[in-house]
Design a protein around this motif. Sequence first.
Motif, PDB file in Angstrom:
ATOM      1  N   PRO A 138       0.813  -1.229   0.000  1.00 20.48           N
ATOM      2  CA  PRO A 138       0.000   0.000   0.000  1.00 20.48           C
ATOM      3  C   PRO A 138       0.845   1.277   0.000  1.00 20.48           C
ATOM      4  O   PRO A 138       1.964   1.289   0.507  1.00 20.48           O
ATOM      5  N   PHE A 139       0.273   2.321  -0.578  1.00 22.12           N
ATOM      6  CA  PHE A 139       0.898   3.637  -0.539  1.00 22.12           C
ATOM      7  C   PHE A 139       0.770   4.201   0.871  1.00 22.12           C
ATOM      8  O   PHE A 139      -0.266   4.068   1.509  1.00 22.12           O
ATOM      9  N   LYS A 152       1.065   7.465   1.583  1.00 17.44           N
ATOM     10  CA  LYS A 152       0.469   8.799   1.488  1.00 17.44           C
ATOM     11  C   LYS A 152      -0.642   8.789   0.455  1.00 17.44           C
ATOM     12  O   LYS A 152      -0.900   7.790  -0.181  1.00 17.44           O
ATOM     13  N   GLU A 153      -1.266   9.935   0.286  1.00 17.43           N
ATOM     14  CA  GLU A 153      -2.333  10.005  -0.717  1.00 17.43           C
ATOM     15  C   GLU A 153      -1.776   9.700  -2.101  1.00 17.43           C
ATOM     16  O   GLU A 153      -0.612   9.947  -2.393  1.00 17.43           O
ATOM     17  N   SER A 154      -2.648   9.160  -2.933  1.00 12.12           N
ATOM     18  CA  SER A 154      -2.249   8.778  -4.280  1.00 12.12           C
ATOM     19  C   SER A 154      -3.372   9.115  -5.252  1.00 12.12           C
ATOM     20  O   SER A 154      -4.481   9.442  -4.848  1.00 12.12           O
ATOM     21  N   THR A 155      -3.046   9.027  -6.517  1.00 10.03           N
ATOM     22  CA  THR A 155      -4.009   9.286  -7.572  1.00 10.03           C
ATOM     23  C   THR A 155      -4.130   8.044  -8.440  1.00 10.03           C
ATOM     24  O   THR A 155      -3.124   7.465  -8.847  1.00 10.03           O
ATOM     25  N   VAL A 156      -5.369   7.634  -8.708  1.00 10.07           N
ATOM     26  CA  VAL A 156      -5.632   6.534  -9.635  1.00 10.07           C
ATOM     27  C   VAL A 156      -6.004   7.163 -10.972  1.00 10.07           C
ATOM     28  O   VAL A 156      -6.881   8.029 -11.034  1.00 10.07           O
ATOM     29  N   GLU A 157      -5.323   6.729 -12.028  1.00 10.98           N
ATOM     30  CA  GLU A 157      -5.611   7.225 -13.377  1.00 10.98           C
ATOM     31  C   GLU A 157      -5.802   6.028 -14.296  1.00 10.98           C
ATOM     32  O   GLU A 157      -5.082   5.047 -14.193  1.00 10.98           O
ATOM     33  N   ILE A 158      -6.779   6.138 -15.194  1.00  9.49           N
ATOM     34  CA  ILE A 158      -7.018   5.089 -16.191  1.00  9.49           C
ATOM     35  C   ILE A 158      -6.917   5.745 -17.568  1.00  9.49           C
ATOM     36  O   ILE A 158      -7.548   6.777 -17.826  1.00  9.49           O
ATOM     37  N   PHE A 159      -6.097   5.133 -18.418  1.00  7.30           N
ATOM     38  CA  PHE A 159      -5.861   5.637 -19.772  1.00  7.30           C
ATOM     39  C   PHE A 159      -6.341   4.621 -20.788  1.00  7.30           C
ATOM     40  O   PHE A 159      -6.145   3.415 -20.608  1.00  7.30           O
ATOM     41  N   ASN A 160      -6.953   5.123 -21.871  1.00  8.01           N
ATOM     42  CA  ASN A 160      -7.370   4.219 -22.944  1.00  8.01           C
ATOM     43  C   ASN A 160      -6.179   3.910 -23.848  1.00  8.01           C
ATOM     44  O   ASN A 160      -5.061   4.376 -23.603  1.00  8.01           O
ATOM     45  N   ALA A 161      -6.409   3.131 -24.898  1.00  6.41           N
ATOM     46  CA  ALA A 161      -5.325   2.664 -25.764  1.00  6.41           C
ATOM     47  C   ALA A 161      -4.629   3.776 -26.535  1.00  6.41           C
ATOM     48  O   ALA A 161      -3.488   3.596 -26.956  1.00  6.41           O
ATOM     49  N   TYR A 197      -6.708  -0.994 -21.572  1.00  3.49           N
ATOM     50  CA  TYR A 197      -6.528   0.193 -20.741  1.00  3.49           C
ATOM     51  C   TYR A 197      -5.284   0.038 -19.880  1.00  3.49           C
ATOM     52  O   TYR A 197      -4.816  -1.080 -19.646  1.00  3.49           O
ATOM     53  N   LEU A 198      -4.781   1.159 -19.414  1.00  6.80           N
ATOM     54  CA  LEU A 198      -3.670   1.190 -18.477  1.00  6.80           C
ATOM     55  C   LEU A 198      -4.143   1.868 -17.207  1.00  6.80           C
ATOM     56  O   LEU A 198      -4.697   2.970 -17.258  1.00  6.80           O
ATOM     57  N   CYS A 199      -3.948   1.205 -16.077  1.00  6.89           N
ATOM     58  CA  CYS A 199      -4.268   1.785 -14.781  1.00  6.89           C
ATOM     59  C   CYS A 199      -2.955   2.179 -14.131  1.00  6.89           C
ATOM     60  O   CYS A 199      -2.026   1.369 -14.056  1.00  6.89           O
ATOM     61  N   ARG A 200      -2.889   3.419 -13.655  1.00 10.60           N
ATOM     62  CA  ARG A 200      -1.671   3.914 -13.013  1.00 10.60           C
ATOM     63  C   ARG A 200      -2.034   4.532 -11.676  1.00 10.60           C
ATOM     64  O   ARG A 200      -2.977   5.311 -11.581  1.00 10.60           O
ATOM     65  N   MET A 201      -1.293   4.178 -10.644  1.00  6.24           N
ATOM     66  CA  MET A 201      -1.437   4.801  -9.330  1.00  6.24           C
ATOM     67  C   MET A 201      -0.144   5.547  -9.037  1.00  6.24           C
ATOM     68  O   MET A 201       0.945   4.977  -9.142  1.00  6.24           O
ATOM     69  N   VAL A 202      -0.298   6.818  -8.673  1.00  6.25           N
ATOM     70  CA  VAL A 202       0.856   7.690  -8.483  1.00  6.25           C
ATOM     71  C   VAL A 202       0.802   8.299  -7.096  1.00  6.25           C
ATOM     72  O   VAL A 202      -0.244   8.789  -6.668  1.00  6.25           O
ATOM     73  N   SER A 203       1.935   8.282  -6.403  1.00  9.27           N
ATOM     74  CA  SER A 203       2.067   8.991  -5.136  1.00  9.27           C
ATOM     75  C   SER A 203       3.404   9.722  -5.149  1.00  9.27           C
ATOM     76  O   SER A 203       4.139   9.658  -6.136  1.00  9.27           O
ATOM     77  N   MET A 204       3.720  10.380  -4.053  1.00 14.76           N
ATOM     78  CA  MET A 204       4.977  11.130  -3.979  1.00 14.76           C
ATOM     79  C   MET A 204       6.200  10.221  -4.042  1.00 14.76           C
ATOM     80  O   MET A 204       7.249  10.630  -4.516  1.00 14.76           O
TER      81      MET A 204
END
Length: 92
Positions: free
Chosen positions: A33-34, A36-45, A74-81
């Motif tokens: 788990p992260f 700190k706070e994180s961002t979930v992003e989903i991108f299409n092809a 799709y691509l799922c990306r989770m980003v934190s610091m």
Amino acid sequence: MVAGVHTINNLQNNLIINPNPSNGTFILQLTKPFAKESTVEIFNAVGNCVYKKLITENTSRISFDGTDLAAGLYLCRMVSMDRVEQVSFVRE
């Protein structure tokens, strides 16, 4: 002759999507788990961001309703610091 190629060993994906492929309802699970706070992003092809959400609580499991997504890859990306995790998935 090939020069400048670097091999990355021990690649580990800490983000898992189940089921994959799916009809639209997914569970995003982090094995690490992260903190700190994180961002979930989903991108299409083609690279367009079709979903973005800020996650403020320390969690390792997130339900995602992707029934409004078109069928495809799709691509799922989770980003934190401190890190980025990403995984691809198929919406049937």
